[in-house]
Design a protein around this motif. Sequence first.
Motif, PDB file in Angstrom:
ATOM      1  N   GLU A  11       0.840  -1.205   0.000  1.00 15.32           N
ATOM      2  CA  GLU A  11       0.000   0.000   0.000  1.00 15.32           C
ATOM      3  C   GLU A  11       0.876   1.256   0.000  1.00 15.32           C
ATOM      4  O   GLU A  11       1.815   1.368   0.797  1.00 15.32           O
ATOM      5  CB  GLU A  11      -0.872  -0.033   1.274  1.00 15.32           C
ATOM      6  N   GLY A  12       0.584   2.180  -0.911  1.00 13.05           N
ATOM      7  CA  GLY A  12       1.330   3.439  -0.963  1.00 13.05           C
ATOM      8  C   GLY A  12       2.701   3.324  -1.618  1.00 13.05           C
ATOM      9  O   GLY A  12       3.439   4.298  -1.705  1.00 13.05           O
ATOM     10  N   LYS A  13       3.058   2.137  -2.083  1.00 10.21           N
ATOM     11  CA  LYS A  13       4.377   1.949  -2.713  1.00 10.21           C
ATOM     12  C   LYS A  13       4.268   2.047  -4.227  1.00 10.21           C
ATOM     13  O   LYS A  13       3.326   1.539  -4.837  1.00 10.21           O
ATOM     14  CB  LYS A  13       4.953   0.563  -2.371  1.00 10.21           C
ATOM     15  N   LYS A  14       5.266   2.701  -4.826  1.00  4.98           N
ATOM     16  CA  LYS A  14       5.348   2.737  -6.284  1.00  4.98           C
ATOM     17  C   LYS A  14       6.157   1.538  -6.750  1.00  4.98           C
ATOM     18  O   LYS A  14       7.316   1.378  -6.356  1.00  4.98           O
ATOM     19  CB  LYS A  14       6.056   4.011  -6.748  1.00  4.98           C
ATOM     20  N   VAL A  15       5.536   0.725  -7.597  1.00 12.18           N
ATOM     21  CA  VAL A  15       6.204  -0.471  -8.109  1.00 12.18           C
ATOM     22  C   VAL A  15       6.254  -0.409  -9.635  1.00 12.18           C
ATOM     23  O   VAL A  15       5.231  -0.174 -10.287  1.00 12.18           O
ATOM     24  CB  VAL A  15       5.463  -1.752  -7.656  1.00 12.18           C
ATOM     25  N   VAL A  16       7.435  -0.564 -10.191  1.00 12.39           N
ATOM     26  CA  VAL A  16       7.606  -0.632 -11.644  1.00 12.39           C
ATOM     27  C   VAL A  16       7.902  -2.074 -12.022  1.00 12.39           C
ATOM     28  O   VAL A  16       8.768  -2.717 -11.414  1.00 12.39           O
ATOM     29  CB  VAL A  16       8.764   0.285 -12.107  1.00 12.39           C
ATOM     30  N   VAL A  17       7.156  -2.585 -13.001  1.00 13.46           N
ATOM     31  CA  VAL A  17       7.405  -3.941 -13.497  1.00 13.46           C
ATOM     32  C   VAL A  17       7.677  -3.852 -14.993  1.00 13.46           C
ATOM     33  O   VAL A  17       6.901  -3.226 -15.728  1.00 13.46           O
ATOM     34  CB  VAL A  17       6.192  -4.869 -13.258  1.00 13.46           C
ATOM     35  N   VAL A  55       1.112   0.612  -9.488  1.00  9.52           N
ATOM     36  CA  VAL A  55       1.982  -0.109 -10.429  1.00  9.52           C
ATOM     37  C   VAL A  55       2.099   0.597 -11.780  1.00  9.52           C
ATOM     38  O   VAL A  55       1.113   1.083 -12.318  1.00  9.52           O
ATOM     39  CB  VAL A  55       1.446  -1.549 -10.666  1.00  9.52           C
ATOM     40  N   THR A  56       3.307   0.658 -12.304  1.00  6.76           N
ATOM     41  CA  THR A  56       3.539   1.029 -13.703  1.00  6.76           C
ATOM     42  C   THR A  56       4.137  -0.178 -14.410  1.00  6.76           C
ATOM     43  O   THR A  56       5.160  -0.711 -13.981  1.00  6.76           O
ATOM     44  CB  THR A  56       4.502   2.235 -13.819  1.00  6.76           C
ATOM     45  N   LEU A  57       3.457  -0.605 -15.477  1.00  4.20           N
ATOM     46  CA  LEU A  57       3.927  -1.737 -16.270  1.00  4.20           C
ATOM     47  C   LEU A  57       4.607  -1.192 -17.522  1.00  4.20           C
ATOM     48  O   LEU A  57       3.980  -0.508 -18.325  1.00  4.20           O
ATOM     49  CB  LEU A  57       2.724  -2.614 -16.662  1.00  4.20           C
ATOM     50  N   ILE A  58       5.903  -1.476 -17.674  1.00  9.19           N
ATOM     51  CA  ILE A  58       6.628  -1.061 -18.883  1.00  9.19           C
ATOM     52  C   ILE A  58       6.855  -2.328 -19.703  1.00  9.19           C
ATOM     53  O   ILE A  58       7.512  -3.259 -19.223  1.00  9.19           O
ATOM     54  CB  ILE A  58       7.978  -0.399 -18.534  1.00  9.19           C
ATOM     55  N   HIS A  59       6.280  -2.372 -20.897  1.00  7.61           N
ATOM     56  CA  HIS A  59       6.278  -3.651 -21.610  1.00  7.61           C
ATOM     57  C   HIS A  59       6.653  -3.546 -23.075  1.00  7.61           C
ATOM     58  O   HIS A  59       6.314  -2.578 -23.762  1.00  7.61           O
ATOM     59  CB  HIS A  59       4.895  -4.302 -21.493  1.00  7.61           C
ATOM     60  N   GLY A  60       7.308  -4.595 -23.553  1.00  4.94           N
ATOM     61  CA  GLY A  60       7.569  -4.779 -24.975  1.00  4.94           C
ATOM     62  C   GLY A  60       6.349  -5.398 -25.628  1.00  4.94           C
ATOM     63  O   GLY A  60       5.291  -5.505 -24.997  1.00  4.94           O
ATOM     64  N   PRO A  61       6.480  -5.834 -26.902  1.00  6.41           N
ATOM     65  CA  PRO A  61       5.352  -6.428 -27.627  1.00  6.41           C
ATOM     66  C   PRO A  61       4.878  -7.718 -26.931  1.00  6.41           C
ATOM     67  O   PRO A  61       5.628  -8.684 -26.834  1.00  6.41           O
ATOM     68  CB  PRO A  61       5.949  -6.760 -29.003  1.00  6.41           C
ATOM     69  N   LEU A  62       3.637  -7.710 -26.447  1.00 10.82           N
ATOM     70  CA  LEU A  62       3.113  -8.822 -25.643  1.00 10.82           C
ATOM     71  C   LEU A  62       2.333  -9.804 -26.509  1.00 10.82           C
ATOM     72  O   LEU A  62       1.695  -9.407 -27.471  1.00 10.82           O
ATOM     73  CB  LEU A  62       2.181  -8.280 -24.547  1.00 10.82           C
ATOM     74  N   SER A  63       2.376 -11.098 -26.124  1.00  8.70           N
ATOM     75  CA  SER A  63       1.544 -12.096 -26.811  1.00  8.70           C
ATOM     76  C   SER A  63       0.241 -12.318 -26.065  1.00  8.70           C
ATOM     77  O   SER A  63      -0.568 -13.144 -26.462  1.00  8.70           O
ATOM     78  CB  SER A  63       2.262 -13.444 -26.904  1.00  8.70           C
ATOM     79  N   ASP A  92       9.717   2.646  -5.476  1.00  7.09           N
ATOM     80  CA  ASP A  92      10.113   1.928  -4.252  1.00  7.09           C
ATOM     81  C   ASP A  92      10.600   0.521  -4.574  1.00  7.09           C
ATOM     82  O   ASP A  92      11.469  -0.017  -3.894  1.00  7.09           O
ATOM     83  CB  ASP A  92       8.914   1.841  -3.293  1.00  7.09           C
ATOM     84  N   VAL A  93       9.982  -0.064  -5.610  1.00  5.06           N
ATOM     85  CA  VAL A  93      10.323  -1.438  -5.993  1.00  5.06           C
ATOM     86  C   VAL A  93      10.398  -1.499  -7.521  1.00  5.06           C
ATOM     87  O   VAL A  93       9.518  -0.963  -8.201  1.00  5.06           O
ATOM     88  CB  VAL A  93       9.227  -2.436  -5.522  1.00  5.06           C
ATOM     89  N   ILE A  94      11.449  -2.107  -8.054  1.00  8.88           N
ATOM     90  CA  ILE A  94      11.537  -2.311  -9.507  1.00  8.88           C
ATOM     91  C   ILE A  94      11.738  -3.797  -9.781  1.00  8.88           C
ATOM     92  O   ILE A  94      12.639  -4.426  -9.215  1.00  8.88           O
ATOM     93  CB  ILE A  94      12.669  -1.480 -10.147  1.00  8.88           C
ATOM     94  N   ILE A  95      10.852  -4.340 -10.602  1.00  8.80           N
ATOM     95  CA  ILE A  95      10.888  -5.772 -10.928  1.00  8.80           C
ATOM     96  C   ILE A  95      11.211  -5.910 -12.407  1.00  8.80           C
ATOM     97  O   ILE A  95      10.404  -5.557 -13.268  1.00  8.80           O
ATOM     98  CB  ILE A  95       9.528  -6.435 -10.604  1.00  8.80           C
ATOM     99  N   MET A  96      12.415  -6.404 -12.709  1.00  8.31           N
ATOM    100  CA  MET A  96      12.854  -6.539 -14.111  1.00  8.31           C
ATOM    101  C   MET A  96      12.506  -7.929 -14.636  1.00  8.31           C
ATOM    102  O   MET A  96      13.343  -8.830 -14.664  1.00  8.31           O
ATOM    103  CB  MET A  96      14.364  -6.300 -14.221  1.00  8.31           C
ATOM    104  N   ALA A  97      11.247  -8.080 -15.070  1.00  6.25           N
ATOM    105  CA  ALA A  97      10.826  -9.367 -15.634  1.00  6.25           C
ATOM    106  C   ALA A  97      10.958  -9.394 -17.152  1.00  6.25           C
ATOM    107  O   ALA A  97      10.758 -10.435 -17.773  1.00  6.25           O
ATOM    108  CB  ALA A  97       9.381  -9.655 -15.225  1.00  6.25           C
ATOM    109  N   ALA A  98      11.279  -8.257 -17.765  1.00  4.76           N
ATOM    110  CA  ALA A  98      11.410  -8.227 -19.229  1.00  4.76           C
ATOM    111  C   ALA A  98      12.553  -9.127 -19.690  1.00  4.76           C
ATOM    112  O   ALA A  98      13.573  -9.255 -19.010  1.00  4.76           O
ATOM    113  CB  ALA A  98      11.645  -6.790 -19.700  1.00  4.76           C
ATOM    114  N   ALA A  99      12.356  -9.768 -20.839  1.00  2.22           N
ATOM    115  CA  ALA A  99      13.411 -10.557 -21.474  1.00  2.22           C
ATOM    116  C   ALA A  99      14.157  -9.612 -22.414  1.00  2.22           C
ATOM    117  O   ALA A  99      13.786  -9.437 -23.576  1.00  2.22           O
ATOM    118  CB  ALA A  99      12.816 -11.730 -22.231  1.00  2.22           C
ATOM    119  N   VAL A 100      15.160  -8.972 -21.839  1.00  2.00           N
ATOM    120  CA  VAL A 100      15.867  -7.895 -22.540  1.00  2.00           C
ATOM    121  C   VAL A 100      16.903  -8.492 -23.489  1.00  2.00           C
ATOM    122  O   VAL A 100      17.666  -9.373 -23.102  1.00  2.00           O
ATOM    123  CB  VAL A 100      16.580  -6.978 -21.517  1.00  2.00           C
ATOM    124  N   SER A 101      16.940  -8.005 -24.710  1.00  2.94           N
ATOM    125  CA  SER A 101      17.943  -8.470 -25.667  1.00  2.94           C
ATOM    126  C   SER A 101      19.338  -8.065 -25.200  1.00  2.94           C
ATOM    127  O   SER A 101      19.534  -6.953 -24.722  1.00  2.94           O
ATOM    128  CB  SER A 101      17.662  -7.870 -27.042  1.00  2.94           C
TER     129      SER A 101
END
Length: 217
Positions: A11-17, A55-63, A92-101
């Motif tokens: 609650e109240g936390k900014k999370v980037v995924v 939450v902010t979702l930063i995403h590449g081309p999704l299937s 506050d939290v950054i989750i790097m789940a992207a499959a980065v080239s």
Amino acid sequence: EIIGSVKGPLEGKKVVVTAGPTREHIDPVRFISNPSSGKMGIAMAKAAQSLGADVTLIHGPLSVEKPDDMHSVSITSTADLFEAVKEYSDADVIIMAAAVSDFTPAETFTHKVKKDDAGDAILLKRTQDILAWLGENKKEGQVLIGFAMETENLVENATSKLKKKNADYIIANALTEEDAGFATDTNRVLLLSKDGEQQFEGTKTDIAIEVLNTIFR
Ligand code: CTP
Ligand code: CA
């Protein structure tokens, strides 16, 4: 008597995924990419939201469909992703789940290259390691969560990424498992931190919730 709403641990936390693949264009009609669907990243984003995060979702081309009740930013290349992540790097939290080239063409052509003019090799250069940059520029109290895709020596390789990138957690995927990895609905992961390791398996949705509950409870 009203006791008040139940508050989640984020609650109240900014999370980037970050989620999905990146595309590194050779020319307008050709690119280098990978089979990432975005499922694991989206599961992490939804889980963070359900625990109360902004939450902010930063995403590449999704299937797969992306959640329509979430702030999102769409990117194509690793360079785009890096720019977007830097903009939100005070989270506050950054989750790097992207499959980065890991590589991008040394030169990108604005017109379609004719095959007869292409030669037989494409020169590549390394991309920015975004998680490593975040690790070097970590804010006070910020929690950095990375992923690791391995086909061998899972624990050893993922532990080395944890240290090298100054991440707080690495969620390690063994790509040798049938029901785990790219584009599957289920997964089997090892959560690594300086305090040790813990295994999770099940649907990507369940794993996302359990992992975040373990980290933030
Ligand atoms: N990552 C990143 N920027 C890159 C490459 C990877 O931020 N240019 C992040 C991924 O999003 C993931 C973590 O680093 O959270 C590990 O990615 P992975 O591909 O498993 O490891 P690499 O460090 O790229 O090493 P290798 O592919 O050689 O195993
Ligand atoms: Ca990589």
